[in-house]
Design an enzyme around this catalytic site. Structure first.
Site, short mmCIF file in Angstrom:
data_model
loop_
_atom_site.label_atom_id
_atom_site.label_comp_id
_atom_site.label_asym_id
_atom_site.label_seq_id
_atom_site.Cartn_x
_atom_site.Cartn_y
_atom_site.Cartn_z
N HIS A 287 0.82 -1.22 0.00
CA HIS A 287 0.00 0.00 0.00
C HIS A 287 0.85 1.27 0.00
CE1 HIS A 287 -3.86 1.93 0.25
NE2 HIS A 287 -3.49 2.63 1.30
N LYS B 293 -10.70 11.17 -2.91
CA LYS B 293 -11.61 10.59 -1.91
C LYS B 293 -11.15 11.00 -0.51
CE LYS B 293 -9.49 6.14 -0.74
NZ LYS B 293 -9.61 4.69 -0.71
#
Length: 294
Positions: A127, A189
């Site tokens: 990630h 987002k």
């Protein structure tokens, strides 16, 4: 070199070994009545360079414990070196302290990898790559986005628009666009730190009448991807597809994304699931070959 296909990645480990033409060491494993893991290596590892292939998707804690036990057992039985291929590295998203008192869990995992006897780590689309820099063993992340883009290209989706669902995944859209030959973009987002609820801001994208593919590292509950699908549909995309490296697909994630308007969801065998289509075996075999050649 010998490969140990761990319980969570048995098929992937065997595929890698087949590509490389190397021997595998099978693992006998079971759960005791109290849910503790039993592990036994069914082959010789003494004096060998051992590669353990064990992804740590759900159930994360079980798969991690099995990885630690496998590595420690291999070293205890005389392996001269242990490389861990962990396609999905659990806890990698717990890399920052957002609220007072929070544990930075991936740091703990890094320490345990070393303590269990692992000498080197190879993972896929971790990630945040920066977390690996804090590990006390050599660790690198390789990208499977090109594999996913090649899959769609082979299905006739050349020139499709590549979209990342947030700025953090922008590099995936850029990487995919180089394979597909089309345009790319990304959305913005925000996630509520307490509830985990995701809100995606709409922006104008040049997708009207075009096929579009959303590329991300992980699909978990599917909320982020579903939001992106809805935005693409609203802006006139002809067909919308979703692709991810690590298809965790928690709960009704698949249905959620399809109901939002996606034609297909494509994942890899990093985490075997009902959307797994693309195998990481060629990519990981290549990484090991390059390592052998130095």
């Amino acid at each position: 070199m010998k490969i140990i296909p761990g319980p969570s990645s048995t098929e992937l480990g065997r595929k890698i070994a087949e590509i490389l033409g190397v021997e595998t060491v099978s693992v006998a494993h079971k759960k005791f009545p109290d849910s503790e893991s039993y592990i036994r290596l069914e082959g010789e590892v003494k004096g060998e360079e051992i590669v353990i292939v064990q992804s740590t998707g759900p159930p994360q804690d079980t798969n991690l414990i099995q990885l630690f036990i496998l590595a420690d057992a291999a070293k205890d039985l005389g392996a001269k070196r242990v490389i861990a291929i962990v396609p999905y590295l659990a806890y990698a998203r717990q890399d920052k302290r957002f609220l007072p008192g929070e544990a930075i869990s991936i740091q703990t995992i890094g320490k345990l990898l070393k303590t269990s006897g692992i000498d080197e780590l190879i993972t896929v689309n971790v990630h945040e790559r920066e977390v690996l820099e804090k590990f006390e063993i050599p660790a690198k992340s390789i990208s499977a986005i090109e594999l996913l883009a090649d899959y769609f290209k082979s299905k006739g989706l050349e020139r499709a628009f590549a979209l990342a669902p947030d700025e953090g995944a922008a590099e995936f859209a850029i990487e995919a666009s180089k394979v597909l030959g089309g345009d790319y973009g990304w959305l913005h987002k925000e996630r509520d730190r307490y509830t985990g609820e995701v809100r995606t801001e709409e922006k104008n994208l040049d997708v009207s009448g075009k096929d579009a593919i959303i590329f991300d590292d992980i699909i978990s509950t599917g909320g982020t991807t579903a939001n992106a699908v809805k935005i693409l549909r609203k802006q006139g995309a002809r067909r919308v597809f979703a692709a991810c490296v690590h298809p965790l697909m928690i709960g009704n994630a698949k249905e959620r994304i399809l109901q939002a308007g996606a034609e297909e969801i494509v994942g890899t065998d990093s985490v075997p699931s009902n959307v797994t289509v693309v195998s990481l075996a060629p990519l990981l075999a290549k990484a090991l070959t390059e390592k052998i050649k130095g």
